[in-house]
Design a protein around this motif. Structure first.
Motif, mmCIF file in Angstrom:
data_model
loop_
_atom_site.group_PDB
_atom_site.id
_atom_site.type_symbol
_atom_site.label_atom_id
_atom_site.label_comp_id
_atom_site.label_asym_id
_atom_site.label_seq_id
_atom_site.Cartn_x
_atom_site.Cartn_y
_atom_site.Cartn_z
ATOM 1 N N GLN A 40 5.122 5.450 -4.402
ATOM 2 C CA GLN A 40 4.708 5.575 -5.799
ATOM 3 C C GLN A 40 3.553 6.557 -5.915
ATOM 4 O OE1 GLN A 40 4.061 1.980 -7.945
ATOM 5 N NE2 GLN A 40 5.853 0.948 -7.107
ATOM 6 N N SER A 41 3.666 7.457 -6.881
ATOM 7 C CA SER A 41 2.641 8.488 -7.072
ATOM 8 C C SER A 41 2.173 8.546 -8.520
ATOM 9 C CB SER A 41 3.183 9.869 -6.692
ATOM 10 O OG SER A 41 3.457 9.963 -5.322
ATOM 11 N N MET A 135 0.982 -6.609 -7.661
ATOM 12 C CA MET A 135 -0.201 -6.091 -6.976
ATOM 13 C C MET A 135 -0.812 -4.955 -7.785
ATOM 14 S SD MET A 135 -0.518 -4.339 -3.167
ATOM 15 C CE MET A 135 0.248 -2.772 -3.675
ATOM 16 N N GLU A 136 -2.141 -4.964 -7.888
ATOM 17 C CA GLU A 136 -2.856 -3.884 -8.555
ATOM 18 C C GLU A 136 -3.895 -3.304 -7.604
ATOM 19 O OE1 GLU A 136 -4.599 -5.290 -12.147
ATOM 20 O OE2 GLU A 136 -2.684 -5.451 -13.214
ATOM 21 N N ILE A 137 -4.111 -2.002 -7.711
ATOM 22 C CA ILE A 137 -5.180 -1.367 -6.951
ATOM 23 C C ILE A 137 -5.670 -0.153 -7.727
ATOM 24 C CG2 ILE A 137 -3.556 0.005 -5.568
ATOM 25 C CD1 ILE A 137 -5.644 -0.194 -3.270
ATOM 26 N N THR A 138 -6.992 0.036 -7.744
ATOM 27 C CA THR A 138 -7.623 1.166 -8.429
ATOM 28 C C THR A 138 -8.407 1.995 -7.417
ATOM 29 O OG1 THR A 138 -7.808 0.006 -10.547
ATOM 30 C CG2 THR A 138 -9.323 1.847 -10.175
ATOM 31 N N LEU A 139 -8.225 3.303 -7.482
ATOM 32 C CA LEU A 139 -8.927 4.237 -6.603
ATOM 33 C C LEU A 139 -9.376 5.416 -7.448
ATOM 34 C CD1 LEU A 139 -6.141 4.370 -3.869
ATOM 35 C CD2 LEU A 139 -8.195 2.969 -3.773
ATOM 36 N N GLY A 140 -10.571 5.918 -7.159
ATOM 37 C CA GLY A 140 -10.977 7.081 -7.932
ATOM 38 C C GLY A 140 -12.336 7.629 -7.574
ATOM 39 N N LYS A 141 -12.640 8.801 -8.178
ATOM 40 C CA LYS A 141 -13.916 9.487 -8.046
ATOM 41 C C LYS A 141 -14.211 9.808 -6.577
ATOM 42 C CE LYS A 141 -15.745 7.481 -12.292
ATOM 43 N NZ LYS A 141 -16.840 6.698 -12.924
ATOM 44 N N LEU A 142 -13.389 10.711 -6.046
ATOM 45 C CA LEU A 142 -13.532 11.120 -4.649
ATOM 46 C C LEU A 142 -14.807 11.926 -4.470
ATOM 47 C CD1 LEU A 142 -11.805 11.188 -1.914
ATOM 48 C CD2 LEU A 142 -11.340 13.569 -2.583
ATOM 49 N N TYR A 143 -15.562 11.602 -3.410
ATOM 50 C CA TYR A 143 -16.804 12.332 -3.140
ATOM 51 C C TYR A 143 -17.036 12.426 -1.642
ATOM 52 C CZ TYR A 143 -19.211 7.934 -1.978
ATOM 53 O OH TYR A 143 -19.590 6.756 -1.390
ATOM 54 N N THR A 166 -4.836 4.034 -11.137
ATOM 55 C CA THR A 166 -4.586 2.593 -11.096
ATOM 56 C C THR A 166 -3.088 2.353 -10.944
ATOM 57 O OG1 THR A 166 -6.522 2.038 -12.444
ATOM 58 C CG2 THR A 166 -4.761 0.413 -12.340
ATOM 59 N N PHE A 167 -2.736 1.603 -9.904
ATOM 60 C CA PHE A 167 -1.333 1.287 -9.634
ATOM 61 C C PHE A 167 -1.087 -0.195 -9.920
ATOM 62 C CE2 PHE A 167 -2.165 4.982 -7.045
ATOM 63 C CZ PHE A 167 -0.984 5.715 -7.087
ATOM 64 N N ARG A 168 0.083 -0.462 -10.430
ATOM 65 C CA ARG A 168 0.544 -1.839 -10.654
ATOM 66 C C ARG A 168 2.008 -1.903 -10.228
ATOM 67 N NH1 ARG A 168 -0.951 -6.281 -13.995
ATOM 68 N NH2 ARG A 168 0.831 -7.552 -14.640
ATOM 69 N N THR A 169 2.285 -2.733 -9.231
ATOM 70 C CA THR A 169 3.644 -2.773 -8.695
ATOM 71 C C THR A 169 3.932 -4.171 -8.164
ATOM 72 O OG1 THR A 169 5.170 -1.729 -7.116
ATOM 73 C CG2 THR A 169 2.914 -2.089 -6.362
ATOM 74 N N THR A 170 5.198 -4.502 -8.064
ATOM 75 C CA THR A 170 5.605 -5.771 -7.466
ATOM 76 C C THR A 170 5.775 -5.573 -5.973
ATOM 77 O OG1 THR A 170 6.734 -6.469 -9.483
ATOM 78 C CG2 THR A 170 7.331 -7.595 -7.457
ATOM 79 N N LEU A 171 5.109 -6.416 -5.208
ATOM 80 C CA LEU A 171 5.130 -6.288 -3.756
ATOM 81 C C LEU A 171 6.225 -7.175 -3.175
ATOM 82 C CD1 LEU A 171 3.641 -4.937 -1.403
ATOM 83 C CD2 LEU A 171 2.178 -6.955 -1.268
ATOM 84 N N ASN A 172 7.219 -6.543 -2.570
ATOM 85 C CA ASN A 172 8.306 -7.261 -1.903
ATOM 86 C C ASN A 172 8.417 -6.760 -0.468
ATOM 87 O OD1 ASN A 172 9.590 -8.939 -4.074
ATOM 88 N ND2 ASN A 172 9.797 -6.944 -5.048
ATOM 89 N N TYR A 173 8.141 -7.633 0.479
ATOM 90 C CA TYR A 173 8.166 -7.214 1.879
ATOM 91 C C TYR A 173 9.039 -8.177 2.678
ATOM 92 C CZ TYR A 173 4.391 -10.715 1.766
ATOM 93 O OH TYR A 173 3.649 -11.839 1.545
#
Length: 299
Positions: A40-41, A135-143, A166-173
Motif C-alpha cells: 500500500q502506497s 490497523m492504523e499507522i501515521t508517519l511523517g515530517k522526515l528530518y 496515515t494508513f488504515r488497513t485490515t491486517l490479515n496474516y
C-alpha cells in the motif's frame, strides 16, 4: 529539499520496492508462516510512503516501510533519518496496550532516493486477536540531525519533507500458531504453581502460570531493576527445542509480560510471560518447550 506543508495526497498501488521485513529477516519458513504483503502506497507532494510487508501475531508486529523521494533527491545523510511525527501500529477497534520503536535499515545505495525502515511493536494481548482487525499507522515530517546545540542540549534538525502519511488497513496474516493448555505443575519464584496456557508462533512465546501461592510474591521477589521494578517475570527460563534437539533460546527482552497478585493478595495470582526469538521460528520444526525446567511436547 524541504517540502512545504501537505498539499497533495493520493492513494494507489505501491511503488515497486522489495518487501522490507523479508529482506531484513530472510525468506525463511518462519517468515512465510507469519507474513503478509501489504503493498500500500500514499503519495504526497511527490514523496511516496509504502507499507511493504508485515510479520505479525497477537503479541508482536514487524512492519516494513519504504519512503521514495522525488526523482533526483539524494538521501545520504550518514547519521540517518527520523520521523518527527510517528506512531506504532494501533488497532482502534481493540482495547489493547502496546509499545514500539523503529529503525532505519542499511541503504545499499545511499545515492538513490529511497529509505527503508522496520517498525517493531509489542502488544499486551488479553484474549483479543490482531488478525482481521483494522490497523492504523501515521508517519511523517522526515528530518535528520545536523549539529549539537550545547545551550539547548539537543540536536538541531533539518527537515527533508513536511508531509505526513496515515494508513488504515485490515491486517490479515497466516495463523501457524500452536496453542496448548498443558495444566502442568511448575516451581517458580520458590512456590508451586501451574502452567495453564502456552502459545507459540513464529514470532512470540506466551506462557501463563497461575496459582494461589503466587499471591503476594512481591514481598519476597527482589527489586532487581534500577527504577525499582520487581524481577518476577525475568526468572523463568523458557526454551524451545526443534525436532533434532536443537535448543532455541529467547531474547532477553520480555516486553508485554506481566503479573497479578504480586502486591495485592486479593487479586488472582498469575504470571504472563512473553518471550521472543531473535529470528522467526519454523513452528513446523518445533518439538517441545521447557518452562522453568518443565519440558513437554508442542502437540
Amino acid at each position: 529539499a524541504v517540502v512545504a506543508a501537505i498539499l497533495v495526497g493520493s492513494v494507489g498501488a505501491a511503488v515497486v520496492v522489495p518487501p522490507v521485513v523479508r529482506s531484513y529477516f530472510g525468506d525463511s519458513a518462519g517468515y512465510r508462516q507469519s507474513a503478509v504483503e501489504l503493498g500500500q502506497s500514499i503519495t504526497k507532494n511527490g514523496w511516496t510512503m509504502t507499507l511493504t510487508d508485515c510479520m505479525a501475531d497477537d503479541y508482536t508486529i514487524y512492519l516494513g516501510v519504504t519512503l521514495t523521494a522525488p526523482e533526483g533527491t539524494v538521501l545520504d545523510w550518514a547519521d540517518g533519518y527520523h520521523f518527527d511525527d510517528w506512531s506504532s501500529p494501533t488497532f482502534p477497534d481493540l482495547d489493547m496496550a502496546g509499545s514500539g520503536s523503529y529503525e532505519q535499515l542499511e541503504d545499499d545505495d545511499p545515492t538513490d532516493n529511497q529509505l527503508s525502515f522496520i517498525f517493531t511493536a509489542y502488544y499486551i494481548s488479553e484474549g483479543e486477536s490482531l488478525n482481521g482487525s483494522t490497523m492504523e499507522i501515521t508517519l511523517g515530517k522526515l528530518y535528520h540531525n545536523t549539529v549539537w546545540n550545547e545551550k539547548e542540549k539537543e540536536w538541531e534538525r533539518s527537515y527533508d519533507c513536511d508531509a505526513t502519511w496515515t494508513f488504515r488497513t485490515t491486517l490479515n496474516y497466516p495463523d501457524h500458531t500452536i496453542r496448548l493448555e498443558p495444566d502442568l505443575p511448575v516451581h517458580t519464584l520458590d512456590v508451586d504453581a501451574t502452567i495453564i496456557e502456552v502459545v507459540v508462533s513464529p514470532l512470540s512465546v506466551y506462557v501463563c502460570i497461575e496459582g494461589d501461592a503466587l499471591k503476594g510474591h512481591h514481598s519476597w521477589v527482589p527489586k532487581n531493576a534500577p527504577d525499582g521494578w520487581y524481577g518476577c517475570i525475568e526468572y523463568q527460563e523458557v526454551t524451545l527445542y526443534t525436532k533434532d534437539g536443537t535448543a532455541i533460546p529467547m531474547m532477553d527482552d520480555q516486553a508485554c509480560s506481566g503479573c497479578s497478585g504480586g502486591t495485592d493478595p486479593t487479586e488472582d495470582g498469575w504470571l504472563h510471560l512473553v518471550r521472543r526469538p531473535d529470528t522467526p521460528l519454523d513452528v513446523e520444526n518445533l518439538a517441545s518447550i521447557s518452562v522453568c525446567g518443565v519440558e513437554f511436547p508442542l502437540t
